[in-house]
Design a protein around this motif. Structure first.
Motif, PDB file in Angstrom:
ATOM      1  N   ARG A 121      25.811 -31.707  51.250  1.00 30.61           N
ATOM      2  CA  ARG A 121      26.353 -33.306  50.841  1.00 30.61           C
ATOM      3  C   ARG A 121      25.086 -33.861  50.003  1.00 30.61           C
ATOM      4  NH1 ARG A 121      25.605 -35.786  56.932  1.00 30.61           N
ATOM      5  NH2 ARG A 121      23.469 -35.396  57.236  1.00 30.61           N
ATOM      6  N   VAL A 122      25.627 -34.919  49.580  1.00 29.06           N
ATOM      7  CA  VAL A 122      24.744 -35.786  48.582  1.00 29.06           C
ATOM      8  C   VAL A 122      23.256 -36.133  49.322  1.00 29.06           C
ATOM      9  CG1 VAL A 122      24.361 -37.822  47.236  1.00 29.06           C
ATOM     10  CG2 VAL A 122      26.598 -36.603  47.171  1.00 29.06           C
ATOM     11  N   GLY A 123      22.374 -35.613  48.763  1.00 33.20           N
ATOM     12  CA  GLY A 123      21.005 -36.047  49.265  1.00 33.20           C
ATOM     13  C   GLY A 123      20.318 -34.875  50.048  1.00 33.20           C
ATOM     14  N   GLU A 124      21.032 -33.678  50.091  1.00 37.61           N
ATOM     15  CA  GLU A 124      20.692 -32.568  50.684  1.00 37.61           C
ATOM     16  C   GLU A 124      20.071 -31.583  49.827  1.00 37.61           C
ATOM     17  OE1 GLU A 124      23.034 -32.601  54.971  1.00 37.61           O
ATOM     18  OE2 GLU A 124      23.605 -31.011  53.278  1.00 37.61           O
ATOM     19  N   ASP A 125      19.665 -31.763  48.409  1.00 32.28           N
ATOM     20  CA  ASP A 125      18.943 -31.107  47.529  1.00 32.28           C
ATOM     21  C   ASP A 125      19.653 -29.791  47.169  1.00 32.28           C
ATOM     22  OD1 ASP A 125      16.963 -33.012  47.358  1.00 32.28           O
ATOM     23  OD2 ASP A 125      15.899 -32.427  49.079  1.00 32.28           O
ATOM     24  N   PHE A 126      20.749 -29.910  46.826  1.00 33.95           N
ATOM     25  CA  PHE A 126      21.541 -28.705  46.274  1.00 33.95           C
ATOM     26  C   PHE A 126      20.726 -28.092  45.346  1.00 33.95           C
ATOM     27  CE2 PHE A 126      24.680 -26.857  43.256  1.00 33.95           C
ATOM     28  CZ  PHE A 126      24.893 -25.689  44.037  1.00 33.95           C
ATOM     29  N   ASP A 127      20.383 -28.833  44.349  1.00 33.83           N
ATOM     30  CA  ASP A 127      19.718 -28.423  42.855  1.00 33.83           C
ATOM     31  C   ASP A 127      18.674 -27.760  43.320  1.00 33.83           C
ATOM     32  OD1 ASP A 127      21.590 -29.146  41.292  1.00 33.83           O
ATOM     33  OD2 ASP A 127      21.064 -31.095  41.125  1.00 33.83           O
ATOM     34  N   PHE A 166      31.012 -30.164  43.448  1.00 34.05           N
ATOM     35  CA  PHE A 166      31.419 -29.917  44.916  1.00 34.05           C
ATOM     36  C   PHE A 166      30.505 -30.341  45.944  1.00 34.05           C
ATOM     37  CE2 PHE A 166      33.796 -27.220  41.838  1.00 34.05           C
ATOM     38  CZ  PHE A 166      35.021 -27.704  41.892  1.00 34.05           C
ATOM     39  N   VAL A 167      29.480 -30.977  45.740  1.00 36.65           N
ATOM     40  CA  VAL A 167      28.709 -31.246  46.647  1.00 36.65           C
ATOM     41  C   VAL A 167      29.266 -32.491  47.457  1.00 36.65           C
ATOM     42  CG1 VAL A 167      26.295 -32.313  47.362  1.00 36.65           C
ATOM     43  CG2 VAL A 167      26.247 -30.659  45.833  1.00 36.65           C
ATOM     44  N   THR A 195      25.894 -33.619  63.537  1.00 31.40           N
ATOM     45  CA  THR A 195      25.071 -34.365  62.252  1.00 31.40           C
ATOM     46  C   THR A 195      25.396 -33.877  61.121  1.00 31.40           C
ATOM     47  OG1 THR A 195      23.502 -32.635  62.834  1.00 31.40           O
ATOM     48  CG2 THR A 195      23.349 -34.627  64.034  1.00 31.40           C
ATOM     49  N   ARG A 196      26.292 -32.689  60.930  1.00 30.46           N
ATOM     50  CA  ARG A 196      26.354 -32.168  59.544  1.00 30.46           C
ATOM     51  C   ARG A 196      28.022 -31.790  59.710  1.00 30.46           C
ATOM     52  NH1 ARG A 196      23.142 -27.794  57.134  1.00 30.46           N
ATOM     53  NH2 ARG A 196      23.787 -29.057  54.952  1.00 30.46           N
ATOM     54  N   PRO A 197      28.794 -32.934  59.845  1.00 31.65           N
ATOM     55  CA  PRO A 197      30.319 -32.648  59.824  1.00 31.65           C
ATOM     56  C   PRO A 197      30.881 -31.797  58.797  1.00 31.65           C
ATOM     57  CG  PRO A 197      29.946 -34.765  59.523  1.00 31.65           C
ATOM     58  CD  PRO A 197      28.713 -34.294  59.679  1.00 31.65           C
ATOM     59  N   HIS A 198      30.350 -31.944  57.330  1.00 34.71           N
ATOM     60  CA  HIS A 198      30.758 -31.288  56.287  1.00 34.71           C
ATOM     61  C   HIS A 198      30.490 -29.773  56.331  1.00 34.71           C
ATOM     62  CE1 HIS A 198      26.612 -32.107  55.860  1.00 34.71           C
ATOM     63  NE2 HIS A 198      26.667 -31.134  54.792  1.00 34.71           N
ATOM     64  N   PHE A 199      29.440 -29.356  56.990  1.00 36.51           N
ATOM     65  CA  PHE A 199      28.889 -27.956  56.778  1.00 36.51           C
ATOM     66  C   PHE A 199      29.852 -26.944  57.034  1.00 36.51           C
ATOM     67  CE2 PHE A 199      26.422 -24.506  58.600  1.00 36.51           C
ATOM     68  CZ  PHE A 199      25.640 -24.117  57.308  1.00 36.51           C
TER      69      PHE A 199
END
Length: 392
Positions: A121-127, A166-167, A195-199
């Motif tokens: 999700r936004v803020g989880e440093d995908f890049d 797509f994050v 805590t990570r419902p998107h994961f």
């Protein structure tokens, strides 16, 4: 071992740009740099052609040259058992142990390497998630993997979109972009899903896509991510995939801490880190994605052993006749808290459906833990078999 595998390529059409005659590697032959002598019976490839052709047709792309070989590839691969090990790359000994297990149960091993944006999700440093393509390939060659499946993207963006679109949590949706996701409704709700419902939506979706593309007979996962393994097993059952899901026990480092994304010896060998982190004093700015264990200070690591010690204590206590789940849970929470950890959860659940249980004995049980030491969130678990007498 299958020594000779076809390499297939993703054309620019798949990326929504005009065809220029150039191509980008989608499948990497791990024998292509140093090809061995190829026995005649090993000249057939995995049936990746079939899957890639269907993958492109499903996305509205047609490649006649690729489609022309579908039937011959099916016949050539007849009788070969294919195992898939899905990963996000930056491989460590835990991943390689999954490969070894896959090799024991299949003729051909495919490892996918894809950092899946829908698990972030936004803020989880995908890049900032580490990529080490050549290092991963060398490790896979060393353990006899046949194919590394390295797709640049498995989602359909508009031509101007980057994969970060797509994050989870980005504003808006581009018309025509990917919008289909898979969810395992109940199993994803507890434990890490709180805590990570998107994961787990991202995990289930990308595994569905990988299963359709590679068409494995077997897929191998680690049980360190216990909830993930159970979710994929349930998804495969519910969606009628003809795939055997194998869950391998988690691997521990020498001091007992559950192995994370990289083994702790990276602290002693900074050259193993991506180049942009090698010059960082004490690796202070190394992102969490590289390794939970590496980011523990020596003191935090020592205190974090309270997690595995708590699990070992619980296993012994149950063996000695303690059956009350709340008693076990309270003791483990106290052990972690007294060591300076912050408990996210300590849950004692039915091993298959992950519902909380009040007592050990009548069912196979999992004790699952998530706790933080410093800024590092650690996962661990232990399975406790049911007591035949209690189940009777």
């Amino acid at each position: 071992m299958v020594h000779s595998l076809r390499a297939y390529h993703q054309t620019p059409q798949l990326r929504g740009t005009p065809h220029t005659g150039q191509s980008q590697s989608l499948i990497h032959r791990l024998d292509q740099d140093h090809p061995p002598a190829v026995p005649p019976e090993a000249s057939a490839c995995v049936g990746i052609t079939i899957s890639i052709a269907r993958h492109e047709r499903a996305r509205g792309h047609h490649r006649a040259p690729c489609n022309a070989g579908v039937q011959s590839s099916l016949q050539a691969c007849d009788g070969k058992k294919v195992a898939l090990v899905p990963t996000m790359g930056y491989l460590h000994a835990g991943h390689l142990s999954l490969v070894e297990s896959a090799r024991k149960c299949a003729d051909v091993v495919v490892v996918s390497i894809y950092v899946n944006p829908t698990q972030f999700r936004v803020g989880e440093d995908f890049d900032a998630y580490p990529r080490d393509v050549e290092g991963d390939r060398e490790k896979l060659r060393a353990v006899g993997v046949d194919v590394a499946f390295e797709p640049p993207s498995l989602y359909t963006p508009a031509p101007t979109q980057a994969s970060t679109s797509f994050v989870v949590g980005q504003d808006g949706h581009t018309p025509g972009a990917h919008e289909t996701f898979v969810q395992v409704e109940e199993l994803q709700k507890g434990l890490c899903g709180i805590t990570r419902p998107h994961f787990f939506r991202g995990v289930a979706t990308i595994c569905t896509k990988l299963f359709h593309i590679v068409e494995p007979d077997v897929a191998v996962f680690g049980r360190k991510d216990y909830q993930q393994w159970r979710i994929i097993s349930r998804m495969v059952r519910d969606l009628d995939f003809d795939i055997e899901i194998i869950g391998m026990p988690l691997k521990r480092e020498e001091d007992g801490i559950a192995m994370s994304r990289c083994p702790a010896h990276l602290l002693l060998h900074p050259q193993c880190l991506p180049a942009r982190y090698q010059a960082t004093p004490n690796h202070a700015s190394v992102p969490a994605a590289i390794s939970r264990n590496v980011r523990l200070t020596p003191d935090e690591r020592k205190r974090a052993l309270s997690i595995s010690k708590g699990l070992k204590w619980a296993q012994a206590a149950v063996a000695e006749g303690v059956t009350e789940a709340p008693t076990i849970r309270t003791k483990i929470v106290n052990m972690i808290s007294e060591a300076g950890g912050t408990v996210d959860y300590v849950e004692i659940c039915h091993a298959e459906n992950l519902n909380p249980v009040d007592a050990f004995g009548p069912q196979d049980t999992i004790i699952a833990i998530a706790a933080k030491f410093g800024s590092v969130r650690l996962l661990d678990n232990i399975e406790i078999a049911k007591d035949p007498a209690a189940a009777a």
